[in-house]
Design an enzyme around this catalytic site. Structure first.
Site, PDB file in Angstrom:
ATOM      1  N   ARG A  85     -15.491  70.948  47.288  1.00  0.00           N
ATOM      2  CA  ARG A  85     -14.416  71.835  46.838  1.00  0.00           C
ATOM      3  C   ARG A  85     -14.945  72.854  45.829  1.00  0.00           C
ATOM      4  NH1 ARG A  85     -11.216  72.351  42.499  1.00  0.00           N
ATOM      5  NH2 ARG A  85      -9.176  73.300  42.829  1.00  0.00           N
TER       6      ARG A  85
ATOM      7  N   CYS B 146     -30.092  30.695  23.571  1.00  0.00           N
ATOM      8  CA  CYS B 146     -31.154  29.678  23.416  1.00  0.00           C
ATOM      9  C   CYS B 146     -32.063  29.919  22.231  1.00  0.00           C
ATOM     10  CB  CYS B 146     -31.983  29.602  24.697  1.00  0.00           C
ATOM     11  SG  CYS B 146     -32.983  31.095  24.985  1.00  0.00           S
TER      12      CYS B 146
ATOM     13  N   ASP C 106      -9.030  58.330  45.766  1.00  0.00           N
ATOM     14  CA  ASP C 106      -9.825  58.687  44.591  1.00  0.00           C
ATOM     15  C   ASP C 106     -11.267  58.927  45.033  1.00  0.00           C
ATOM     16  OD1 ASP C 106     -10.359  59.234  41.995  1.00  0.00           O
ATOM     17  OD2 ASP C 106     -10.352  57.163  41.293  1.00  0.00           O
TER      18      ASP C 106
ATOM     19  N   LYS D 235       0.720  60.779  39.676  1.00  0.00           N
ATOM     20  CA  LYS D 235      -0.438  60.055  39.148  1.00  0.00           C
ATOM     21  C   LYS D 235       0.013  58.690  38.615  1.00  0.00           C
ATOM     22  CE  LYS D 235      -3.955  61.646  39.052  1.00  0.00           C
ATOM     23  NZ  LYS D 235      -4.712  62.592  38.213  1.00  0.00           N
TER      24      LYS D 235
ATOM     25  N   LYS E  69       4.338  65.985  50.017  1.00  0.00           N
ATOM     26  CA  LYS E  69       4.291  67.336  50.592  1.00  0.00           C
ATOM     27  C   LYS E  69       5.561  67.620  51.392  1.00  0.00           C
ATOM     28  CE  LYS E  69      -0.725  67.028  51.277  1.00  0.00           C
ATOM     29  NZ  LYS E  69      -1.814  66.957  52.286  1.00  0.00           N
TER      30      LYS E  69
ATOM     31  N   GLU F  42       1.697  60.498  51.104  1.00  0.00           N
ATOM     32  CA  GLU F  42       0.383  59.963  51.464  1.00  0.00           C
ATOM     33  C   GLU F  42      -0.295  59.376  50.225  1.00  0.00           C
ATOM     34  OE1 GLU F  42      -1.752  62.985  54.182  1.00  0.00           O
ATOM     35  OE2 GLU F  42      -0.273  64.136  53.047  1.00  0.00           O
TER      36      GLU F  42
ATOM     37  N   TYR G 105      -6.908  64.986  55.667  1.00  0.00           N
ATOM     38  CA  TYR G 105      -5.503  65.106  55.286  1.00  0.00           C
ATOM     39  C   TYR G 105      -4.881  66.473  55.559  1.00  0.00           C
ATOM     40  CZ  TYR G 105      -7.591  67.092  51.016  1.00  0.00           C
ATOM     41  OH  TYR G 105      -8.323  67.846  50.126  1.00  0.00           O
TER      42      TYR G 105
ATOM     43  N   ASP H 153     -22.873  44.791  66.963  1.00  0.00           N
ATOM     44  CA  ASP H 153     -23.737  45.738  66.260  1.00  0.00           C
ATOM     45  C   ASP H 153     -25.103  45.842  66.924  1.00  0.00           C
ATOM     46  OD1 ASP H 153     -21.707  46.095  64.501  1.00  0.00           O
ATOM     47  OD2 ASP H 153     -22.595  44.957  62.858  1.00  0.00           O
ATOM     48  N   ALA H 154     -25.581  44.702  67.460  1.00  0.00           N
ATOM     49  CA  ALA H 154     -26.913  44.681  68.067  1.00  0.00           C
ATOM     50  C   ALA H 154     -27.000  45.636  69.257  1.00  0.00           C
ATOM     51  CB  ALA H 154     -27.265  43.263  68.510  1.00  0.00           C
ATOM     52  N   GLU H 155     -25.912  45.741  70.024  1.00  0.00           N
ATOM     53  CA  GLU H 155     -25.904  46.642  71.179  1.00  0.00           C
ATOM     54  C   GLU H 155     -25.939  48.097  70.717  1.00  0.00           C
ATOM     55  OE1 GLU H 155     -25.628  48.119  75.147  1.00  0.00           O
ATOM     56  OE2 GLU H 155     -26.442  46.345  74.165  1.00  0.00           O
ATOM     57  N   TYR H 156     -25.171  48.418  69.688  1.00  0.00           N
ATOM     58  CA  TYR H 156     -25.191  49.783  69.129  1.00  0.00           C
ATOM     59  C   TYR H 156     -26.593  50.115  68.631  1.00  0.00           C
ATOM     60  CZ  TYR H 156     -23.957  53.862  66.307  1.00  0.00           C
ATOM     61  OH  TYR H 156     -23.895  55.127  65.776  1.00  0.00           O
TER      62      TYR H 156
ATOM     63  N   CYS I 116     -32.394  35.347  21.425  1.00  0.00           N
ATOM     64  CA  CYS I 116     -31.354  35.154  22.428  1.00  0.00           C
ATOM     65  C   CYS I 116     -30.132  34.458  21.828  1.00  0.00           C
ATOM     66  CB  CYS I 116     -31.909  34.320  23.589  1.00  0.00           C
ATOM     67  SG  CYS I 116     -30.672  33.900  24.833  1.00  0.00           S
TER      68      CYS I 116
ATOM     69  N   CYS J 107     -33.115  29.015  29.444  1.00  0.00           N
ATOM     70  CA  CYS J 107     -31.953  29.584  28.759  1.00  0.00           C
ATOM     71  C   CYS J 107     -30.692  29.231  29.552  1.00  0.00           C
ATOM     72  CB  CYS J 107     -32.096  31.093  28.655  1.00  0.00           C
ATOM     73  SG  CYS J 107     -30.639  31.922  27.995  1.00  0.00           S
TER      74      CYS J 107
ATOM     75  N   SER K 111      -5.882  72.967  43.931  1.00  0.00           N
ATOM     76  CA  SER K 111      -5.587  71.662  43.331  1.00  0.00           C
ATOM     77  C   SER K 111      -4.073  71.471  43.327  1.00  0.00           C
ATOM     78  CB  SER K 111      -6.140  71.601  41.906  1.00  0.00           C
ATOM     79  OG  SER K 111      -5.584  72.649  41.116  1.00  0.00           O
TER      80      SER K 111
ATOM     81  N   CYS L  46     -34.323  38.050  27.533  1.00  0.00           N
ATOM     82  CA  CYS L  46     -34.748  36.695  27.199  1.00  0.00           C
ATOM     83  C   CYS L  46     -35.575  36.192  28.384  1.00  0.00           C
ATOM     84  CB  CYS L  46     -33.540  35.781  26.989  1.00  0.00           C
ATOM     85  SG  CYS L  46     -33.985  34.030  26.813  1.00  0.00           S
TER      86      CYS L  46
ATOM     87  N   LYS M  32      -3.084  59.010  47.554  1.00  0.00           N
ATOM     88  CA  LYS M  32      -4.039  59.959  46.958  1.00  0.00           C
ATOM     89  C   LYS M  32      -5.374  59.232  46.770  1.00  0.00           C
ATOM     90  CE  LYS M  32      -4.554  63.324  43.228  1.00  0.00           C
ATOM     91  NZ  LYS M  32      -5.879  62.904  42.768  1.00  0.00           N
TER      92      LYS M  32
END
Length: 668
Positions: A136, A407, A117, A310, A286, A113, A222, A34-37, A404, A427, A83, A422, A115
């Site tokens: 959409r 306590c 979320d 679903k 599909k 495939e 997709y 990551d350091a090089e990037y 509380c 506590c 949809s 509290c 789905k």
């Protein structure tokens, strides 16, 4: 750097950064650290700052978020984003299959495939360049969220081929990103997101793209909206084509010859879905052949060649039997619904979050109500709403307590906050959570005290508060499960070593509301000792740069508590350091150092010190450390592999030191 050199370097940086980004975010096979990037990205940003016209729309720098928008422009989709019809059981799938066979015969196959979320989006490219991204919306009109979509690193800003294409996919928030986001929101006393889908949608509809950039979203493509002259003849070929262009597609897909294979695929993922690093809510099925998709056609709302199975219901109705109260690390009292056990999203749910008293009032929730409970995957269940029409008159109003539940200390509601809190540092409930924070790396840094060991210590009543940590004996620790001689010896040494920490470590570890690691250091530097800080007034605190009124009020309230005074005395008796040990910041006028009053830039890799250590020492001698080279820069410290900052400093005639020279001056 002259302009021709800058143009050449920008092109090389684009190629390298795009390659490394693709390897990391699409292939999941990074070839450089990551350091090089980060080094290459900093170099690109510096060149673009010097030559703004070299900042192109497909520059990797455009992923960090730019100008805040006033509103989102509307976008009309070139072809509707339809949809999908839904299937909820095996019979629904077989009925879909029967209709497909009636229309196209027996010679066809399906592609199954996951789905995802998330939020459906459309990405438009002209001659290989990403020019527009949209939600959409209603399927015909969406919103232009191009600037936010550019922050998703798995979306290519330029394709591998110079094609004009519109690709569609699902933007989502991975589970880990979702958990981190909600942790931050809870710490800030903000309402947590209910699920990753809402979090992803909320992120992409931020007018400030920097917020979207901070939330680590991802995407799976997709579909191709218009096949055109791509030569693709099937859906599966289309997915392969998208991959060839540089898009990220979901590998968990399968071509199935029969509906029985489809059902087998669906059933397999019902059990496997919790193991995924992202949320899915079903399986999309599909017809693979694009010609057969055309023959099947669409209705006004959905295609006849696809259906979404679903997973089991995520919302169910059950009885709210009681409301329990939980105390968090910061003392926030959170109400939790105790439910009649009910199966939802594949698991049995008996509790659900109610967040705070205002939410209970807003939703008019009473004990005994029939309520709708929602759960998605591994997300904490929540009460969505009450079925008021099912009330019998026996339901009971709920009132938050004045003291509380753990306590018995009086609860307070700090100004501007929704939550009751509290503020007793002894506590037990707060301590159990706060203890883990106290021993963490950025606080007291006590290695060997993980969550399991802490839980055992509380269970065996060996600790009540953090002061008890310094009273533990070898015999007590050896009595714990999986704690051998060597582990105990190392742990006791780590505990003893933590007594020597500078004051800011202890301050941060105590978990004072609003006081993070940086503020703890500022307070420690200013007051020197815990006693001076404990007696500071609101006026004294707010007079300090970076300490606002809210934080100051929190500090004063904390040290007004009698239990805090007792805790401090116990820690002192155990030998825990109560003084600041680090360098004191001085003004340029007070310092006789060569760094006093100078603006310094650090670049390249340092061998003897980290960047933060060097910065701390320079600022402690009255210097100012900044991140970029300009005409106002007085001195550049160049370590190994120094890049464009060194070149720019040379061009401007700025004084340049190596690390050894810096260390010599720091040690004078």
């Amino acid at each position: 750097m002259d302009r021709p050199s800058a143009e050449k370097q920008v092109k090389e940086l684009h190629n390298l950064l795009n390659q490394y980004n693709y390897e990391y975010h699409v292939l999941d096979k990074p070839s450089v650290p990551d350091a090089e990037y980060d080094r290459l990205m900093r170099e690109l940003l510096e060149i673009e700052e010097e030559y703004p016209d070299l900042k192109t729309p497909d520059s990797p720098s455009q992923r960090v978020g730019g100008t805040v928008l006033d509103f989102f422009q509307k976008v009309e989709h070139r072809s509707p984003m339809l949809s999908l019809g839904n299937a909820f059981n095996e019979d629904d799938l077989r009925d879909f299959d029967r209709k497909v066979r009636q229309a196209v015969g027996e010679d066809f196959s399906y592609v199954c495939e996951l789905k995802i979320d998330g939020l459906a989006v459309s990405l438009r490219y002209e001659d290989g360049l990403f020019v527009q991204g949209a939600t959409r919306g209603d399927g015909t009109i969406g919103e232009d969220i191009t600037v936010n979509l550019k922050t998703i690193r798995s979306i290519p800003l330029r394709l591998n081929e110079q094609v004009s294409i519109e690709a569609r996919g699902e933007a989502f928030m991975p589970k880990k990103s979702f958990e981190k986001l909600n942790e931050v929101r809870l710490d800030k006393e903000e309402e947590p997101f209910a699920n990753p889908r809402n979090a992803a949608a909320g992120s992409l509809r931020q007018l400030d793209p920097r917020i979207a950039a901070s939330r680590n979203l991802d995407i799976f493509l997709y579909a191709i909206a218009d096949i055109g002259e791509t030569g693709v003849s099937s859906h599966s070929e289309g997915l392969d084509f998208l991959e060839r262009l540089g898009f990220k597609t979901n590998k968990e897909r399968k071509t199935c010859a029969t509906i029985d294979e489809v059902i087998q695929f669906v059933e397999g993922w019902v059990d496997k879905r919790p193991n995924l690093p992202y949320e899915i809510d079903g399986i999309v099925v599909k017809v693979d052949s694009l010609q057969q998709q055309q023959e099947l056609g669409t209705t006004a709302k959905s295609p006849r060649w696809a259906i979404a199975y679903k997973f089991p219901a995520e919302e169910v109705v059950t009885k709210l039997k009681d409301i329990e109260l939980n105390v968090g690390r910061t003392g926030v009292i959170t109400p939790t619904a105790v439910l009649e056990p009910v199966k939802v999203a594949g698991t049995t749910v008996q509790r659900a979050s109610l967040h705070n008293e205002d939410l209970i009032r807003e939703k008019d929730i009473k004990i005994g109500d029939s309520v709708v409970v929602k759960k998605a995957g591994d997300i904490i269940p929540e009460v969505v709403n009450v079925l008021v029409e099912q009330r019998t008159g026996e339901e009971k109003e709920f009132s938050m307590p004045t003291h509380c539940p753990e306590c018995e200390s009086e609860l307070v509601r700090l100004e501007g906050e929704v939550a009751l809190r509290c503020i007793n540092p002894k506590c037990p409930a707060q301590i159990r959570e706060g203890f883990i924070h106290f021993v963490s790396r950025n606080a007291m840094n006590i290695d060997g005290l993980g969550e399991k060991v802490v839980t055992q210590l509380f269970k065996e009543k060996l600790i009540v508060d953090v002061a008890d940590l310094y009273k533990l004996s070898k015999e007590q620790l050896l009595g714990l499960e999986r704690m051998g001689e060597k582990s105990v010896t190392n742990l006791l040494k780590a505990i003893e070593d933590s007594k020597k920490n500078s004051l800011e470590k202890l301050l941060f570890g105590l978990g004072i509301r609003h006081v993070g690691a940086k503020a703890a250091k500022t307070l420690a530097q200013h007051f020197d000792t815990m006693d001076k800080l404990a007696s500071a007034s609101l006026e004294e605190l707010t007079a300090i740069n970076e300490i606002g009124e809210k934080m100051a009020d929190s500090v004063v309230s904390y040290f007004e508590n009698e239990e805090v005074h007792e805790l401090m005395e116990e820690l002192k008796e155990s030998g825990v350091n109560m003084e600041y040990k680090g360098p004191k910041p001085v003004s340029a006028e007070e310092s006789d150092s060569v760094f006093a009053g100078k603006t310094v830039v650090l670049t390249g890799k340092l061998e003897k010190l980290t960047r933060n250590e060097a910065k701390e020492k320079i600022e402690g001698l009255g210097g100012k450390v900044t991140g970029s080279v300009s005409k106002s820069t007085d001195l550049l410290i160049a370590g190994e592999d120094a890049g464009s900052k060194l070149t720019k400093a040379q061009d401007l005639g700025i004084e340049i030191w190596d690390e050894e020279k810096m260390l010599d001056e720091l040690n004078r």
